[in-house]
Design a protein around this motif. Structure first.
Motif, short mmCIF file in Angstrom:
data_model
loop_
_atom_site.label_atom_id
_atom_site.label_comp_id
_atom_site.label_asym_id
_atom_site.label_seq_id
_atom_site.Cartn_x
_atom_site.Cartn_y
_atom_site.Cartn_z
N UNK A 1 0.41 29.65 -48.41
CA UNK A 1 -0.54 28.77 -49.08
C UNK A 1 -1.74 28.54 -48.16
N UNK A 2 -2.90 28.56 -48.75
CA UNK A 2 -4.14 28.34 -48.01
C UNK A 2 -4.65 26.94 -48.30
N UNK A 3 -5.19 26.28 -47.28
CA UNK A 3 -5.83 24.99 -47.48
C UNK A 3 -7.31 25.14 -47.11
N UNK A 4 -8.18 24.80 -48.07
CA UNK A 4 -9.63 24.91 -47.86
C UNK A 4 -10.20 23.50 -47.87
N UNK A 5 -10.90 23.12 -46.80
CA UNK A 5 -11.51 21.80 -46.71
C UNK A 5 -13.02 21.97 -46.68
N UNK A 6 -13.69 21.29 -47.61
CA UNK A 6 -15.14 21.42 -47.76
C UNK A 6 -15.83 20.07 -47.68
N UNK A 7 -17.08 20.08 -47.23
CA UNK A 7 -17.94 18.90 -47.32
C UNK A 7 -18.88 19.19 -48.50
N UNK A 8 -18.85 18.30 -49.49
CA UNK A 8 -19.66 18.49 -50.70
C UNK A 8 -20.51 17.24 -50.91
N UNK A 9 -21.82 17.43 -51.05
CA UNK A 9 -22.74 16.31 -51.25
C UNK A 9 -22.59 15.77 -52.67
N UNK A 10 -21.82 14.68 -52.81
CA UNK A 10 -21.59 14.04 -54.11
C UNK A 10 -22.11 12.61 -54.03
N UNK A 11 -22.87 12.21 -55.04
CA UNK A 11 -23.48 10.87 -54.98
C UNK A 11 -22.91 9.90 -56.01
N UNK A 12 -22.09 10.41 -56.95
CA UNK A 12 -21.57 9.50 -57.98
C UNK A 12 -20.28 10.07 -58.58
N UNK A 13 -19.68 9.31 -59.45
CA UNK A 13 -18.46 9.74 -60.11
C UNK A 13 -18.66 10.98 -60.97
#
Length: 67
Positions: A1-13
């Motif tokens: 199993x692979x685990x991918x961790x990302x930083x994603x610019x999210x500003x709202x729901x």
């Protein structure tokens, strides 16, 4: 199993919801978490990290691998 961790610019729901919809459509995903507070997305399963990055980036959100 692979685990991918990302930083994603999210500003709202709505942003985090859009990211969740993309992840749900991907093949091989077994589990995921999306945190609006930390801008962190973790995807686990039989997935290619580059393909996960590209799919989420298509949402128009700034996306990068978590360092």
């Amino acid at each position: 199993m692979t685990e991918v961790t990302l930083r994603v610019a999210m500003s709202c729901g709505g942003c985090s919801g859009a990211v969740e919809r993309i992840i749900k459509k991907m093949e091989g995903v077994e589990d995921y978490s999306v945190s609006l507070e930390t801008q962190k997305v973790v995807v686990k399963g039989n997935v290619d990290p580059q393909k996960v990055l590209e799919a989420i980036a298509k949402s128009g959100k700034k996306t990068e691998l978590w360092q």
